[in-house]
Every structure is written in C-alpha cells, then in structure tokens.
Write a protein that holds these residues in place. Structure first.
Motif, PDB file in Angstrom:
ATOM      1  N   ASP A  16      -0.999   3.541   5.003  1.00  0.00           N
ATOM      2  CA  ASP A  16      -1.006   2.979   6.352  1.00  0.00           C
ATOM      3  C   ASP A  16      -2.305   2.240   6.661  1.00  0.00           C
ATOM      4  N   HIS A  18      -2.262  -1.107   7.097  1.00  0.00           N
ATOM      5  CA  HIS A  18      -1.817  -2.080   8.106  1.00  0.00           C
ATOM      6  C   HIS A  18      -2.754  -3.292   8.214  1.00  0.00           C
ATOM      7  N   ASP A  35       2.963   1.005   3.891  1.00  0.00           N
ATOM      8  CA  ASP A  35       2.485   0.287   5.075  1.00  0.00           C
ATOM      9  C   ASP A  35       1.164  -0.412   4.783  1.00  0.00           C
ATOM     10  N   HIS A 212       0.666   8.903  11.380  1.00  0.00           N
ATOM     11  CA  HIS A 212      -0.789   8.777  11.415  1.00  0.00           C
ATOM     12  C   HIS A 212      -1.459  10.061  11.886  1.00  0.00           C
ATOM     13  N   ALA A 348      -2.979   8.852   5.672  1.00  0.00           N
ATOM     14  CA  ALA A 348      -2.970   7.728   6.615  1.00  0.00           C
ATOM     15  C   ALA A 348      -4.390   7.307   6.966  1.00  0.00           C
TER      16      ALA A 348
END
Length: 380
Positions: A16, A18, A35, A212, A348
């Motif tokens: 994650d 992103h 992600d 998360h 995360a």
C-alpha cells in the motif's frame, strides 16, 4: 539424506505505497503486497516499477492490489472508463511493465521458487505464493464475494485452495480474518477462507496489506491437536514494534536472536512413514474413544505479551474423526508436523486514509529475519 542447513535471510515487507516511495532498509528480499498505485495508470505503474527496480535487493516479489485496476484485465475491460474516461489505458502495456522486468518477480495467484545465489547473499531457497485478491468492497479490481459472517461455511470461497502445501511464504493483498485486519472502527475485515488456508498450509511467513489500520505482526501457533475443532489456533502473540519513535528498524526476529526461533521447519509433506503412522494412530485413538497424548505447553515472549502456546505432540488429531471423512485433513498434516507456527505481517506503508486530513502519514517498512534452508549445487 542430511538435513538442510539454515541461514538468516532478511526480508523487507511493504504494501500500500499508493504512488509514494519510501526509504527502504537493506535486506536480501523485498516483498510488496499490492496497491502500488492509486488507479493503476501506465504513468503511475511505470514510476512504481522504476523505483522498485532501483532498489538493491537480490529478489523482489510484487503482487497487485485492488487499486492497481489496469492489472486486472477483465475488470478493466468492463469498468475502465469509470477510472480513466478521458485517457483509457492499455492493460497489456501496464502488465508488461511488471512481467518484463528483469529484477521483479510478479505473481498473480501463482507461485515461484526463489534461489538466492549472490556471492554476498545468504544462499537460501524458498517457495512463495502471491495473490492480489480481496473480499469485495466497492468497485475495485481483483475482488471476490465473501460472506460478512462465517456462520454459513458454504459461502466461503475456494480461491485459496490453490496455495501449494509446500509454500514457505504466502503473499496476499487481503489479510486473513482476525489477523492484522482490524480497522480503527475495531472491525475484523479479513478473509476467513484465507485464515483456514493458512491453517492448512502453515507457511513460515504470510505477508499482506490492504487494511492500513491493521499494520503490524503476529505469531500464530496453530492448534493441530483439537478434537473436532476445525482450523483452531493455540495462541496469537502480537509484535511490539521496536521502530516506534526511534531510528531503529521495525524488526521482527524469527531466528532466535532477539525472540524465540519460529516453530516451523518448512517440512514439505508427503510424510515419513513414522509421521503418517502417528496421524493415523491419533485418528484411531479418537475413533475408539482412547485418550490421545496431550500437547506440551510452553511459554515465550514476543513483545509485551507472554502466552501459553500449545505445541502439538506426536499424536495429531487435526480436524478429528475418521480419516476417510470430510472432517479429516490428514493430507495437510502427514509429513508436515514441523509446521506449527506462522508469522503474519501486515506491511501497509500508508498510515493515513483518503482524504489524508493533515497530510499523508507513513509507516516504516517491516523487516523480517527468517531462517531459510541453504541450497547447494548438488541440491542439498
């Protein structure tokens, strides 16, 4: 045949990100649990791939997540206009960024055997399974339908039945239910079918992300001796992050240096005759009403908690009952009794959630030290 030697292997776990890049500590293996981007555009993915390729790890394992929408070809063909109406993307081109990378191993519900061969590396070998799928929540990629409760077992997906029993490391975007999957609203959002699959496979390490708020690690002792209780756990010990508020790395030690060694020898199955016989004897004891051997009880510390951990003895019941019945899972037990514990990590990186009020906040990567078997040229 001589038993394999084991050597400490350092695995850096992230998920994650992103579209963000973070400083990564040194290690032998990098795992990214999905992600990489916000909406999976070619420009987003190319930046993420360029960053990952620039990192200095001997092996880099990457899976997609629900936000990497172009990597789910079927989903993007149907819903791509919702994300990129003004600028349609090519799923084939986006997939090729990862599939054609010379330094990244991209897994999409598939397995690989990784052999670390660098002269300066640990020279270890492991099998790894990676999958991008998550329970459905909104309109995102790689989703599957999962029940909101576990009362109806028939609704559980069979998706995770394809994880090979000899897998050392499982990487999934979704967490397993009740393990590193709790949101700030204190809801367990992970997948029960995946938790049960982890009981069957009992890998050394399971890495995930997606939730998360669930970032952290746990050591799960699997209960292999419960009578007529399916997929039971003997204990769960949560990790205290030594990197909080300091410059230390967020280290999970599974080698015995700073915490007890992981109770998992990675036995692949197939089973020795003695071990298979022990499983059969245990089932026979249960069927005839004889008392089976009680598991031993030990204590260990992994962070701030001390718990009683049930270590199964030589007589294993597994799911109980007649080995010929559907309630028995002797296939998951025979020859694999050394797989008693799994470390589960939610890695995360993104700590905050959209719209990131006050700015984006980040977690440190989680570093796992794990003993893995050393390989040699003659296959030992």
């Amino acid at each position: 045949m001589a038993s394999p030697r084991f050597r400490r292997t350092r695995i850096v776990c992230i998920s994650d990100t992103h579209n963000c890049t973070v400083n990564l500590p040194e290690g032998d293996v990098l795992i990214h649990a999905g992600d990489l981007t916000n909406q999976g555009s070619y420009s987003e993915l190319s930046r993420a791939v360029k960053w990952l390729e620039s990192t200095k790890f001997e092996a880099k394992i990457v899976i997609a997540g629900n936000h990497d929408v172009t990597l789910d070809k079927d989903f993007y063909a149907e819903h791509g206009s919702y994300f990129h109406n003004q600028d349609p993307q090519s799923s084939a081109d986006c997939l090729s960024l990862l599939a054609s990378s010379s330094s990244i191993t991209y897994l999409c519900h598939s397995s690989a055997t990784v052999r670390l061969s660098s002269p300066d590396g640990p020279h270890t070998i492991f099998t790894i399974f990676g999958s991008p799928y998550s329970p459905r929540h909104g309109l995102w990629a790689f989703y599957y339908d999962a029940p909101t409760t576990i009362s109806n077992h028939s609704e559980l997906t069979n998706l995770w039945g394809s994880i090979p029993l000899d897998t050392d490391i499982v990487v999934t975007h979704t967490p397993a239910r009740t393990h590193c999957d709790e949101t700030d609203e204190r809801r367990a959002t992970g997948c029960e079918a995946l938790r049960r699959a982890l009981w069957r496979v009992r890998p050394r390490l399971a890495v995930c992300g997606h939730i998360h708020d669930g970032r952290g690690a746990q050591r799960v002792q699997w209960d292999l001796g419960s009578q007529n209780v399916k997929y039971a756990e003997a204990s769960v010990v949560r990790w205290d992050d030594p990197g909080v508020g300091s410059k230390k790395i967020s280290l999970v030690d599974l080698t015995g240096r700073k915490a007890p060694c992981l109770a998992n020898d990675g036995s692949p199955g197939g089973g020795s005759n003695a071990e298979s016989s022990a499983v059969a004897d245990a089932h026979a004891d249960l069927a005839t009403g004889r008392r089976v051997h009680e598991p031993k009880s030990v204590q260990y510390s992994f962070g701030s908690d001390i718990v009683d951990a049930q270590i199964a003895g030589s007589s294993i019941i597994g799911l109980g009952g007649d080995p010929a019945s559907g309630r028995c899972d002797s296939h998951a037990l025979a020859g694999r009794l050394g797989r008693q514990e799994t470390c589960i990590v939610n890695a995360a990186i993104m700590k905050s959630r959209y719209p990131h009020i006050g700015g984006k906040k980040f977690n440190k990567p989680i570093v796992v030290d794990l003993n893995l078997p050393v390989w040699t040229d003659n296959g030992a």
